[in-house]
Design an enzyme around this catalytic site. Structure first.
Site, PDB file in Angstrom:
ATOM      1  N   TRP A 138       0.852  -1.187   0.000  1.00 22.68           N
ATOM      2  CA  TRP A 138       0.000   0.000   0.000  1.00 22.68           C
ATOM      3  C   TRP A 138       0.885   1.233   0.000  1.00 22.68           C
ATOM      4  CZ3 TRP A 138      -0.564   3.893   3.864  1.00 22.68           C
ATOM      5  CH2 TRP A 138      -1.425   4.906   3.451  1.00 22.68           C
ATOM      6  N   GLU A 192      -2.897  -2.844  -2.784  1.00 24.38           N
ATOM      7  CA  GLU A 192      -4.077  -2.280  -2.104  1.00 24.38           C
ATOM      8  C   GLU A 192      -4.431  -0.903  -2.658  1.00 24.38           C
ATOM      9  OE1 GLU A 192      -3.501  -1.801   2.118  1.00 24.38           O
ATOM     10  OE2 GLU A 192      -5.610  -1.307   2.474  1.00 24.38           O
ATOM     11  N   LYS A 196      -6.982   2.616  -2.920  1.00 31.13           N
ATOM     12  CA  LYS A 196      -7.637   3.511  -1.963  1.00 31.13           C
ATOM     13  C   LYS A 196      -8.269   4.671  -2.706  1.00 31.13           C
ATOM     14  CE  LYS A 196      -6.551   5.937   2.349  1.00 31.13           C
ATOM     15  NZ  LYS A 196      -5.833   5.804   3.599  1.00 31.13           N
ATOM     16  N   ASP A 226      -9.784  -3.142   1.011  1.00 30.63           N
ATOM     17  CA  ASP A 226      -9.908  -2.657   2.386  1.00 30.63           C
ATOM     18  C   ASP A 226     -11.303  -2.044   2.520  1.00 30.63           C
ATOM     19  OD1 ASP A 226      -7.767  -1.112   4.730  1.00 30.63           O
ATOM     20  OD2 ASP A 226      -9.854  -0.529   4.482  1.00 30.63           O
ATOM     21  N   HIS A 231     -11.769   1.761   1.997  1.00 32.08           N
ATOM     22  CA  HIS A 231     -11.101   2.446   0.885  1.00 32.08           C
ATOM     23  C   HIS A 231     -11.970   2.766  -0.313  1.00 32.08           C
ATOM     24  CE1 HIS A 231      -6.688   1.546   2.159  1.00 32.08           C
ATOM     25  NE2 HIS A 231      -7.427   2.035   3.125  1.00 32.08           N
ATOM     26  N   HIS A 235      -8.647  -6.342   3.867  1.00 25.95           N
ATOM     27  CA  HIS A 235      -8.372  -5.579   5.074  1.00 25.95           C
ATOM     28  C   HIS A 235      -9.727  -5.249   5.668  1.00 25.95           C
ATOM     29  CE1 HIS A 235      -3.983  -3.981   4.624  1.00 25.95           C
ATOM     30  NE2 HIS A 235      -4.063  -5.286   4.771  1.00 25.95           N
ATOM     31  N   ASP A 253     -12.573   6.761   6.158  1.00 25.24           N
ATOM     32  CA  ASP A 253     -11.716   5.592   6.377  1.00 25.24           C
ATOM     33  C   ASP A 253     -11.068   5.716   7.757  1.00 25.24           C
ATOM     34  OD1 ASP A 253     -10.150   3.337   5.965  1.00 25.24           O
ATOM     35  OD2 ASP A 253      -8.567   4.463   4.960  1.00 25.24           O
ATOM     36  N   ASP A 309     -10.841   3.615  10.287  1.00 26.90           N
ATOM     37  CA  ASP A 309     -10.200   2.434  10.879  1.00 26.90           C
ATOM     38  C   ASP A 309     -10.655   2.150  12.304  1.00 26.90           C
ATOM     39  OD1 ASP A 309      -8.391   1.369   8.759  1.00 26.90           O
ATOM     40  OD2 ASP A 309      -7.576   3.388   8.838  1.00 26.90           O
ATOM     41  N   ASP A 368      -7.519  -4.632   9.508  1.00 21.69           N
ATOM     42  CA  ASP A 368      -6.796  -3.368   9.421  1.00 21.69           C
ATOM     43  C   ASP A 368      -7.607  -2.284  10.127  1.00 21.69           C
ATOM     44  OD1 ASP A 368      -5.056  -1.363   8.884  1.00 21.69           O
ATOM     45  OD2 ASP A 368      -5.451  -1.248   6.735  1.00 21.69           O
TER      46      ASP A 368
HETATM   47  C1  RNT Z   1      -4.038   2.662   4.741  1.00 28.10           C
HETATM   48  C2  RNT Z   1      -4.125   1.218   4.370  1.00 28.10           C
HETATM   49  C3  RNT Z   1      -2.989   0.355   4.859  1.00 28.10           C
HETATM   50  C4  RNT Z   1      -2.555   0.661   6.264  1.00 28.10           C
HETATM   51  C5  RNT Z   1      -1.571  -0.327   6.845  1.00 28.10           C
HETATM   52  C6  RNT Z   1      -0.961   0.190   8.101  1.00 28.10           C
HETATM   53  O1  RNT Z   1      -5.161   3.367   4.417  1.00 28.10           O
HETATM   54  O2  RNT Z   1      -5.331   0.704   4.777  1.00 28.10           O
HETATM   55  O3  RNT Z   1      -3.330  -0.973   4.718  1.00 28.10           O
HETATM   56  O4  RNT Z   1      -3.647   0.753   7.127  1.00 28.10           O
HETATM   57  O5  RNT Z   1      -0.652  -0.673   5.906  1.00 28.10           O
HETATM   58 ZN    ZN Z   2      -5.608  -1.412   4.611  1.00 34.60          ZN
END
Ligand code: RNT
Ligand code: ZN
Length: 417
Positions: free
Chosen positions: A183, A224, A226, A257, A260, A284, A292, A294, A324
């Site tokens: 990523w 990955e 986003k 993810d 994302h 993720h 986003d 998390d 994640d």
């Molecule tokens: C960031 C991505 C990525 C990170 C990690 C720490 O938006 O989701 O995967 O969260 O690599």
């Molecule tokens: Zn991620």
């Protein structure tokens, strides 16, 4: 066997579901737990590693975060007391053990991760890996592999290659395939004049990284995408189309993810499409609240929908499920335990769904019965099956879990100054 489980077993049997079979299947599906919830994506580089740049952020300052690899491992071990099933540990490159020395990202090697590998072996954990393309002076202007500066690009290419080599050695040492997730935060805050050139450079840099021969038996690479990040609101180089295209072209894994995409867009429906064109998927699993953000994963509709798709596509072997999320405002052991357990609970729910009956109704165009089954399934005694699963795995549930983690909080976390 508790009576309530026996009743649940009988109830599910009426819906054509064998709970004993489900429990076996569930237990064998690995979930990958990310090390970075334990210290708010800080890592152990010197001096003073801290999350910076990259468009990701942690908020909160709950006391007692792990300050070194030993504390982080102790915290992970504590969380694992409450996490049933096969687990893998997902490590970021910035979590290497550098012995107080400054080792730059393009110079890291297997020796810096051997401690993690030995520990994972002793704990019977598989492993996953990630190059770290953020929290570094050379990522500060928002570009890494797509930087217009050749020197910066080369530095990050070297980092990517170093990470793939480390992952291959990890895989060999563990006798299990490692998945390395790429990523890159590259992007722009405001409207770019040129969206194309950075994407061309990103693809070219990745080609250079992936050209290096690494055994797929021990390492598989995933990319990955986003939509946006803080400071990359208008443009992210590695968008969904970019990485879907890159993964399809190069027959690589694609990482989805949950945070994302557009806020109302979910990743569940992407699984069946993507799997037709990429060999495998890495997830993720995260919980975005309005963005986003998390947040810690819980067993909500989104997570249930993701697991349903994996099960209904028959893709348990092709979709690798990783977490994640990172919340610094709560006890971080709770975060891990709650998130990992929620993901597995949703996986259990998905396996317990009366899918055969639903598909039969669907094939007969009997959508009324299908909807009735969807609604009924929500009230079936899945929680009794979960209790039984945890009991067999020797993992406390409910108040016992809360008490256990609270004890560790006062005995260990609050003593860290
Ligand atoms: C960031 C991505 C990525 C990170 C990690 C720490 O938006 O989701 O995967 O969260 O690599
Ligand atoms: Zn991620």
């Amino acid at each position: 066997m508790a009576n309530s489980y026996k009743n649940a077993k009988d109830t599910y049997a009426k819906f054509g579901v064998d709970t004993e079979k489900v429990l076996k299947t569930l237990d064998a599906i690995p979930l990958s737990m990310h090390c970075w919830q334990g210290d708010d994506v800080g890592g152990f580089e010197t001096p003073d590693a801290e999350l910076s740049g990259g468009g990701i952020q942690t908020t909160g300052n709950f006391p007692g975060k792990a300050r070194n690899p030993d504390e982080l491992r102790a915290d992970i071990a504590e969380a694992l007391k409450y996490i049933p099933g096969q687990t893998r540990l997902n490590v970021h490159a910035c979590y290497g053990e550098f012995g107080g020395k400054k080792v730059d990202r393009n110079e890291i090697s297997y020796e810096h991760f051997k401690g993690w590998v030995d520990w994972c072996k002793s704990m019977n954990l598989g492993m996953d890996f990630n190059p770290t393309y953020f929290s570094h002076p050379l990522s500060n202007d928002g570009f890494t592999l797509s930087s217009a500066d050749k020197g910066i690009r080369n530095f990050w290419i070297e980092h990517g290659i170093a990470c793939r080599k480390i992952a291959e050695k990890m895989g060999k040492a563990l006798g299990k395939t490692v998945i390395t997730n790429f990523w890159m935060p590259d992007g722009m805050k405001d409207f770019p004049a040129d969206r194309l050139a950075p994407r061309e450079r990103m693809a070219d840099s990745l080609d250079k990284i992936m050209k290096v021969k690494i055994s797929k038996k021990y390492n598989k690479d995933s990319v990955e995408c986003k939509l946006f990040g803080i400071g990359s609101e208008s443009y992210v180089v590695g968008s969904h189309e970019f990485f879907m295209g890159y993964a399809v072209k190069n027959n690589m894994l694609l990482t989805l993810d949950s945070g994302h995409f557009h806020p109302t867009e979910t990743i569940a429906d992407k699984i069946s499409s993507a799997l037709l064109f990429v060999p495998e998927i890495l997830l993720h699993v995260s919980r975005g609240v309005r963005w986003d953000s998390d947040h810690v994963v819980i067993s909500d509709d989104n997570t249930n929908a993701i697991m349903q798709e994996i099960v209904r596509c028959g893709a348990v072997d092709k979709v690798h499920i990783g977490m994640d999320f990172f919340d610094a405002s709560i006890n971080r052991i709770f975060a891990w335990a709650i998130g990992m357990r929620a993901a597995r609970k949703c996986l259990l729910n998905a396996l317990l769904d009366p899918i055969a009956m639903m598909k039969k109704a669907e094939n007969a165009f009997d959508y009324g019965t299908r909807l009735a089954l969807i609604e009924e399934a929500r009230n079936l005694p899945a929680s009794e099956v979960w209790e039984e699963y945890c009991r067999r795995a020797g993992k406390p549930t409910g108040l016992k879990m809360i008490d256990g983690i609270k004890k560790y909080e006062s005995k260990v976390l609050f003593k860290r100054k």
